[in-house]
Design a protein around this motif. Sequence first.
Motif, PDB file in Angstrom:
ATOM      1  N   ILE A  54      42.990  28.879  28.684  1.00 46.69           N
ATOM      2  CA  ILE A  54      42.379  30.093  28.291  1.00 46.69           C
ATOM      3  C   ILE A  54      42.005  30.756  29.710  1.00 46.69           C
ATOM      4  N   THR A  55      42.679  31.832  29.980  1.00 45.96           N
ATOM      5  CA  THR A  55      41.960  32.579  31.143  1.00 45.96           C
ATOM      6  C   THR A  55      41.392  33.719  30.458  1.00 45.96           C
ATOM      7  N   GLU A 109      41.198  36.641  31.274  1.00 42.87           N
ATOM      8  CA  GLU A 109      41.915  37.935  30.830  1.00 42.87           C
ATOM      9  C   GLU A 109      42.107  37.773  29.204  1.00 42.87           C
ATOM     10  N   GLN A 110      42.366  36.647  28.679  1.00 47.96           N
ATOM     11  CA  GLN A 110      42.535  36.569  27.411  1.00 47.96           C
ATOM     12  C   GLN A 110      41.641  36.714  26.365  1.00 47.96           C
ATOM     13  N   ILE A 111      40.354  36.719  27.149  1.00 51.91           N
ATOM     14  CA  ILE A 111      39.143  37.145  26.271  1.00 51.91           C
ATOM     15  C   ILE A 111      38.102  38.237  26.728  1.00 51.91           C
ATOM     16  N   SER A 112      39.057  39.154  27.568  1.00 55.10           N
ATOM     17  CA  SER A 112      38.266  39.948  28.171  1.00 55.10           C
ATOM     18  C   SER A 112      37.537  40.930  27.385  1.00 55.10           C
ATOM     19  N   SER A 113      37.822  41.149  25.892  1.00 63.43           N
ATOM     20  CA  SER A 113      37.130  41.919  24.941  1.00 63.43           C
ATOM     21  C   SER A 113      35.781  41.350  24.945  1.00 63.43           C
ATOM     22  N   LEU A 169      40.083  37.435  36.439  1.00 63.78           N
ATOM     23  CA  LEU A 169      40.643  37.681  35.231  1.00 63.78           C
ATOM     24  C   LEU A 169      41.712  36.154  34.830  1.00 63.78           C
ATOM     25  N   ASP A 170      42.276  35.816  36.152  1.00 60.39           N
ATOM     26  CA  ASP A 170      43.237  34.814  36.074  1.00 60.39           C
ATOM     27  C   ASP A 170      42.713  33.362  36.015  1.00 60.39           C
ATOM     28  N   SER A 226      40.460  30.016  34.557  1.00 58.98           N
ATOM     29  CA  SER A 226      40.395  29.524  33.276  1.00 58.98           C
ATOM     30  C   SER A 226      38.979  29.345  32.961  1.00 58.98           C
ATOM     31  N   VAL A 249      34.410  30.296  21.893  1.00 56.86           N
ATOM     32  CA  VAL A 249      35.744  30.221  22.182  1.00 56.86           C
ATOM     33  C   VAL A 249      36.416  28.880  22.072  1.00 56.86           C
ATOM     34  N   ALA A 262      38.830  27.119  19.433  1.00 56.36           N
ATOM     35  CA  ALA A 262      39.729  26.622  19.813  1.00 56.36           C
ATOM     36  C   ALA A 262      40.158  25.112  19.429  1.00 56.36           C
TER      37      ALA A 262
END
Length: 650
Positions: free
Chosen positions: A512-513, A515-519, A595-596, A598, A636, A640
């Motif tokens: 998981i990066t 960026e995937q949880i940037s919210s 952002l990239d 992990s 997270v 997961a």
Amino acid sequence: MTESNARFERIERLRSFLKIGGRRSLYLYCLLTGIVSGLGAFAFSRALAWGEFLMLYTFAGMNNTHPNGEYYVDLNPDPNLRVGRWVLLFLPVVGGLVTGWIVTRFSKDSAGTGTDSMIDSFHNKEGKMEARVPFVKSISTIFTLSSGGSGGKEGPISQIGAGFGSLVATITGAGARARRTLLLAGTAGGLGAIFHAPLGGALTAVEMIYREDIESDSLIPCIISSVTAYLTYSGLNGFGSVYRVPEIGFEEYPELFFYAVLGILCFLNGSLFIHIFRKIQDWAVGWKIPDWLKPAIGGIPVGLIGFFLPEVIGTGAGVLQDALDGKQIFEAYIPNVLDTLGIDKIPDAIGLQEDGILSTTNLQKEFAVKRNLLLVLFFFGFAFLKILTTSFTIGTGGSAGMFGPALFIGGMLGGAVGTVTKMALSTSVSVSSFILVGMGAFYAGIASAPIAGMVMICEIIGSYSLLPPLMVVSIISFVMSHKLTLYRNQKENRFQSPAHYWDMNRDVLEGITVEQISSLLRNIAVVRSSVLLSELEKESMKIQASDYVVLNEKEKYLGILSLRKIRHSPESREFATNLITVGDVADSAVPAASLDQSLASVLKLLLEFDLDKIAVTTTEGKEFLGYLRYAELMKVYFEATVPQKNRSIG
């Protein structure tokens, strides 16, 4: 911008362009690795052929047969350069001396089989291999084999591909998993090319690194590389099988008993081979002489044996071809032995008597039995002497592979059992079939690679007609040899390999990066560097924050300030209230996440610097985007790893 910085940026842009971004790009590099492996195999085989032509055929006067698919120099040696057979007494010593100096001077990893070094690199070095190893290995092996040292040529050829695969991974900045895959792909390419065995080369590469497992993740990349290398090499060298074989097959069920005996013999001789090789290898380590001199010392017994029986030095591929062709490879020795034993030559056929009955004398039968038994002894003797010459050549530090000698030893064992079978069953038993089955089964046992051994032999001869007996004999040899291994660095299975510690202890946050949880990024506990520390301490009481992200005047990330570690004392508060700013005490050594990145690496940063939040910036620079809290990471991770239906509701 300085010149060095500009160069660094160009390199980084190139690396970003070449980066392995997924399976498709990995397959593309496997294709490239296969091409290089095929070209390397072609160049190496040519160089070795010329070395053998000059040293063994011109100087020593040897005249061996060559396998159907092996390149050789088709010229008549200059008789003026011929020294004589006695030069075999010294050639292995001189070759060992040169090999020892090259290996010691340029790359000690190039000594030995090469395969064991590759396996060690896969398990313990993240697939890393020095770029010079393949080149040094190739040169040293050419000197070893062309001077009469006993070994195979697959070691350096597979290392050429493996070294290039590792180099590709370094240039592209690939991770350990991709690097290991490219290492195996290069190995598969070398094997697939030199043995004309695209599937066998791929299976050997993924099977030889474990005793009871295969590296299944790398199978497709290895097939791509092996097929590409095979097509590249064959396009230059010619298509067709390596060995020329007569009509072979399995038709009589009683032969199965003798095939089972062959499996047991492969195990016994494999155990003897490994034991002798290990003893000589450990013995040589204790010699109180320079390392570069050890291969020359090992060449002394090789030269002595080679002077009397030159068939058991070098690669031995020509002797195997003679045996498969049905030629009497011992015909130069048998008459002298028969004469020594007082056995008469075979009597002339008596023909038909007056009554029309063909007369077959007991003397003829007795002669045939004695001659066949003598053949069996020669087969066993050649196998044992090959064990000795190979152990002294490679065990003392010479450079060569083990696959070639394994084929020779197994072939001789098969020839012995095949001859006995023909005597016992009195049928049209194919001795060549037993030779081929022995070749595959012996390697299957000593290398713990039964599937690779079976498929490799079928592709080497261009036929699968011997697959049933190959399966029987290889499995017998493999099962009985389960505690033995030729390669010290083999692991039992992937559970014991450092290459798969990540799999065995998988961290879901690695996949998981940010960026995937940037919210989930926040911007509350953020402070400018010009703010007074005393004011921040008062403000922190309102939002209950202990760690703050500090930005400079340009709104760029500056560092982290932890109020748990830096606070005014009652004495200092009175004097320094208006003096110390946040920028003065911020820890700029704490890196920001991108952002990239992990989530696993973000968690490591939080634990390393003892923080409850980490700043997140853009990948290109230090543009602040927000921060990620330890609590969000745990949320997270929980979502997961724990199935929805098992989550407890508070």
